[in-house]
Design a protein around this motif. Structure first.
Motif, mmCIF file in Angstrom:
data_model
loop_
_atom_site.group_PDB
_atom_site.id
_atom_site.type_symbol
_atom_site.label_atom_id
_atom_site.label_comp_id
_atom_site.label_asym_id
_atom_site.label_seq_id
_atom_site.Cartn_x
_atom_site.Cartn_y
_atom_site.Cartn_z
ATOM 1 N N ALA A 83 -33.058 -5.116 13.492
ATOM 2 C CA ALA A 83 -32.462 -4.577 12.262
ATOM 3 C C ALA A 83 -31.864 -5.692 11.407
ATOM 4 C CB ALA A 83 -31.407 -3.540 12.608
ATOM 5 N N THR A 84 -31.163 -6.618 12.046
ATOM 6 C CA THR A 84 -30.540 -7.720 11.305
ATOM 7 C C THR A 84 -31.591 -8.553 10.592
ATOM 8 O OG1 THR A 84 -28.734 -7.817 12.923
ATOM 9 C CG2 THR A 84 -29.056 -9.739 11.511
ATOM 10 N N ASN A 85 -32.659 -8.867 11.286
ATOM 11 C CA ASN A 85 -33.703 -9.690 10.676
ATOM 12 C C ASN A 85 -34.496 -8.926 9.618
ATOM 13 O OD1 ASN A 85 -33.821 -12.517 11.955
ATOM 14 N ND2 ASN A 85 -33.494 -11.178 13.716
ATOM 15 N N ALA A 86 -34.635 -7.621 9.779
ATOM 16 C CA ALA A 86 -35.269 -6.813 8.734
ATOM 17 C C ALA A 86 -34.442 -6.872 7.455
ATOM 18 C CB ALA A 86 -35.438 -5.368 9.204
ATOM 19 N N CYS A 87 -33.117 -6.787 7.584
ATOM 20 C CA CYS A 87 -32.234 -6.871 6.425
ATOM 21 C C CYS A 87 -32.293 -8.256 5.783
ATOM 22 C CB CYS A 87 -30.792 -6.532 6.820
ATOM 23 S SG CYS A 87 -30.532 -4.797 7.239
ATOM 24 N N LEU A 88 -32.319 -9.294 6.606
ATOM 25 C CA LEU A 88 -32.419 -10.654 6.065
ATOM 26 C C LEU A 88 -33.728 -10.851 5.309
ATOM 27 C CD1 LEU A 88 -30.922 -12.712 9.030
ATOM 28 C CD2 LEU A 88 -29.857 -12.292 6.802
ATOM 29 N N PHE A 90 -35.410 -8.506 3.822
ATOM 30 C CA PHE A 90 -35.255 -7.720 2.590
ATOM 31 C C PHE A 90 -34.472 -8.503 1.546
ATOM 32 C CE2 PHE A 90 -32.593 -4.914 0.030
ATOM 33 C CZ PHE A 90 -33.507 -4.013 -0.485
ATOM 34 N N LEU A 91 -33.356 -9.100 1.964
ATOM 35 C CA LEU A 91 -32.506 -9.834 1.028
ATOM 36 C C LEU A 91 -33.207 -11.072 0.483
ATOM 37 C CD1 LEU A 91 -29.116 -9.513 2.933
ATOM 38 C CD2 LEU A 91 -29.690 -8.437 0.747
ATOM 39 N N GLU A 92 -34.059 -11.671 1.288
ATOM 40 C CA GLU A 92 -34.781 -12.859 0.835
ATOM 41 C C GLU A 92 -35.730 -12.522 -0.315
ATOM 42 O OE1 GLU A 92 -37.645 -16.391 2.694
ATOM 43 O OE2 GLU A 92 -36.781 -14.855 3.991
ATOM 44 N N LYS A 93 -36.217 -11.281 -0.323
ATOM 45 C CA LYS A 93 -37.190 -10.877 -1.341
ATOM 46 C C LYS A 93 -36.532 -10.261 -2.579
ATOM 47 C CE LYS A 93 -40.619 -9.793 2.228
ATOM 48 N NZ LYS A 93 -41.332 -8.686 2.922
ATOM 49 N N ARG A 94 -35.262 -9.899 -2.496
ATOM 50 C CA ARG A 94 -34.616 -9.176 -3.588
ATOM 51 C C ARG A 94 -33.513 -10.026 -4.200
ATOM 52 N NH1 ARG A 94 -35.504 -3.512 -3.389
ATOM 53 N NH2 ARG A 94 -34.231 -3.475 -5.270
ATOM 54 N N ASN A 95 -33.738 -10.495 -5.424
ATOM 55 C CA ASN A 95 -32.714 -11.289 -6.093
ATOM 56 C C ASN A 95 -31.698 -10.432 -6.832
ATOM 57 O OD1 ASN A 95 -34.182 -10.402 -8.271
ATOM 58 N ND2 ASN A 95 -34.995 -12.418 -8.826
ATOM 59 N N ASP A 96 -31.865 -9.098 -6.741
ATOM 60 C CA ASP A 96 -30.911 -8.189 -7.379
ATOM 61 C C ASP A 96 -29.920 -7.630 -6.366
ATOM 62 O OD1 ASP A 96 -32.742 -6.658 -5.962
ATOM 63 O OD2 ASP A 96 -32.737 -5.012 -7.425
ATOM 64 N N ARG A 97 -29.858 -8.223 -5.194
ATOM 65 C CA ARG A 97 -28.961 -7.712 -4.151
ATOM 66 C C ARG A 97 -27.855 -8.713 -3.827
ATOM 67 N NH1 ARG A 97 -30.550 -3.638 -5.648
ATOM 68 N NH2 ARG A 97 -31.350 -1.849 -4.471
ATOM 69 N N THR A 98 -27.284 -9.283 -4.886
ATOM 70 C CA THR A 98 -26.112 -10.145 -4.759
ATOM 71 C C THR A 98 -25.117 -9.752 -5.837
ATOM 72 O OG1 THR A 98 -27.158 -11.813 -6.167
ATOM 73 C CG2 THR A 98 -27.390 -12.095 -3.785
ATOM 74 N N PRO A 99 -23.828 -9.993 -5.614
ATOM 75 C CA PRO A 99 -22.831 -9.682 -6.655
ATOM 76 C C PRO A 99 -23.128 -10.449 -7.936
ATOM 77 C CG PRO A 99 -21.769 -10.091 -4.540
ATOM 78 C CD PRO A 99 -23.205 -10.494 -4.381
ATOM 79 N N VAL A 100 -22.792 -9.833 -9.057
ATOM 80 C CA VAL A 100 -23.021 -10.452 -10.366
ATOM 81 C C VAL A 100 -21.690 -10.556 -11.103
ATOM 82 C CG1 VAL A 100 -25.387 -9.619 -10.532
ATOM 83 C CG2 VAL A 100 -23.519 -8.211 -11.430
ATOM 84 N N LEU A 147 -20.728 -12.821 0.912
ATOM 85 C CA LEU A 147 -21.182 -13.818 1.881
ATOM 86 C C LEU A 147 -22.680 -14.046 1.709
ATOM 87 C CD1 LEU A 147 -19.431 -12.411 5.088
ATOM 88 C CD2 LEU A 147 -18.602 -14.251 3.601
ATOM 89 N N PRO A 148 -23.148 -15.289 1.820
ATOM 90 C CA PRO A 148 -24.593 -15.507 1.856
ATOM 91 C C PRO A 148 -25.198 -14.700 3.002
ATOM 92 C CG PRO A 148 -23.405 -17.586 1.645
ATOM 93 C CD PRO A 148 -22.377 -16.539 1.934
ATOM 94 N N PRO A 149 -26.454 -14.255 2.877
ATOM 95 C CA PRO A 149 -27.034 -13.332 3.857
ATOM 96 C C PRO A 149 -26.883 -13.743 5.313
ATOM 97 C CG PRO A 149 -28.457 -13.439 1.958
ATOM 98 C CD PRO A 149 -27.375 -14.469 1.734
#
Length: 358
Positions: A83-88, A90-100, A147-149
């Motif tokens: 699960a943790t690596n699946a989320c990582l 996902f986050l690597e592919k999505r640049n819209d999933r960080t605070p703005v 936090l960074p992913p």
């Protein structure tokens, strides 16, 4: 209900299912971990719908990798690693999933993809560390997003789930030294993001709302239903932190300015002045589901959910979410013209059913 079988039985059943390619048995064994894995993915991603998707991805990956599970580690540990690596990934592919950046002076940054987590979908065991109120509240979830992913993953595995450094390092394919360094940096950021909050997340957790919180929620709902702007203003701290997601603009405003802003935006004006409210909880926080009846409509329709952080009998933070089209919240889409009951969070699912109009 949670399966009461001991974990060792799960390992044996999983290995048997893997060897026989028994998909039904595989699903039966892994399903008991769904809720806690979904909470884990939610902490990583801050978005309920993304967490659902990544939990499904976890089970798909587990099935595809089933022959690699030899029982040397617990099945739960193996699933959390996936699960943790699946989320990582996902986050690597999505640049819209960080605070703005919030775009307003002093507002810092905001997590516009944040969604509330319905309490009815939390694991059933109240002793599980994964459902500690302090680690599921919105402020905590938002702080983790800063936090960074990979730091995020280390922090959750180490400080929330209590994994030893060697176990976390193995899951993330890092050295123990790298995990230790990442955790130290993550703790610094969390202290910066939560300066006024308790940071000892593994001490005994709280779950239930206080009488004070219940009373404020009732007053908040009453003020809406009566269009009592003075009463609503009196409930707010004078440095209220307010956000209406996914719209941009987290702001800290005076109580009067907050209410004036809502009125100037159309709330409590004709067409937006006939409210019914239902009390509920999300993220183990008090919340009010707001239903609006517009002229000519015989029913009240779900409008928004307001999640409330209460300090000393006042609203310190109010986070609003568009609640339409989100059946996973477990709220009825409409209420009849009769006033809906106040829902106690300990029986929210049953009580909400009583006010469903359809």
């Amino acid at each position: 209900m949670t399966d009461a079988r001991p974990p060792a039985d799960d390992e044996a059943a999983f290995i048997a299912a893997a060897r026989s390619n028994d998909a039904a048995q595989f699903a039966l064994v892994t399903e008991r971990y769904r809720r806690e894995l979904q909470v884990h993915c939610y902490r990583m991603l801050a978005n309920y719908e993304d967490a659902q998707d990544m939990t499904q991805e976890t089970f798909l990956r587990a099935w595809n990798k089933r022959e690699s599970f030899k029982g040397h580690a617990a099945l739960r540990t193996w699933l959390y690693r996936i699960a943790t690596n699946a989320c990582l990934d996902f986050l690597e592919k999505r640049n819209d999933r960080t605070p703005v950046p919030a775009g307003l002076p002093g507002a810092g940054s905001e997590v516009r993809y944040l969604q509330p987590y319905p309490d009815r979908m939390l694991p059933e065991d109240p002793q599980e560390s994964v459902v500690a109120r302090e680690t599921i509240e919105l402020a905590f979830i938002v702080a983790v997003q800063h936090l960074p992913p990979r730091q995020r993953a280390v922090f959750i595995l180490r400080d929330i789930l209590g994994w030893p450094a060697s176990k976390a390092a193995d899951a993330l394919e890092l050295t123990v030294a790298s995990v230790t360094s990442a955790l130290q940096r993550a703790r610094v950021t969390m202290r910066e993001q939560l300066p006024d909050r308790r940071l000892d997340w593994r001490s005994p957790a709280t779950h239930e709302l206080s009488d004070d919180e219940r009373g404020v929620v009732k007053s908040y709902m009453d003020a809406h239903e009566r269009n009592d702007l003075d009463g609503l203003t009196a409930l707010l701290l004078d440095d209220l932190r307010f956000a209406m997601l996914p719209e941009p603009g987290t702001v800290t405003v005076t109580a009067k300015d907050a209410v004036d802003g809502w009125v100037s935006g159309g709330l409590f004006q004709r067409g937006h002045d006939d409210w019914r409210c239902v009390a509920t909880t999300v993220n183990r926080m008090p919340a009010a589901a707001l239903y609006l009846r517009t002229p000519g409509d015989p029913e009240y329709r779900l409008f928004a959910i307001a999640v409330l952080h209460i300090v000393d009998g006042k609203l310190a933070e109010l986070t609003g979410f568009d609640a339409t089209g989100k059946p996973w919240l477990g709220l009825p889409p409409t209420l009849s013209s009769g006033k809906g009951p106040i829902v106690d969070e300990s029986g929210a699912r049953a009580a909400v059913t009583e006010v469903t109009a359809e």
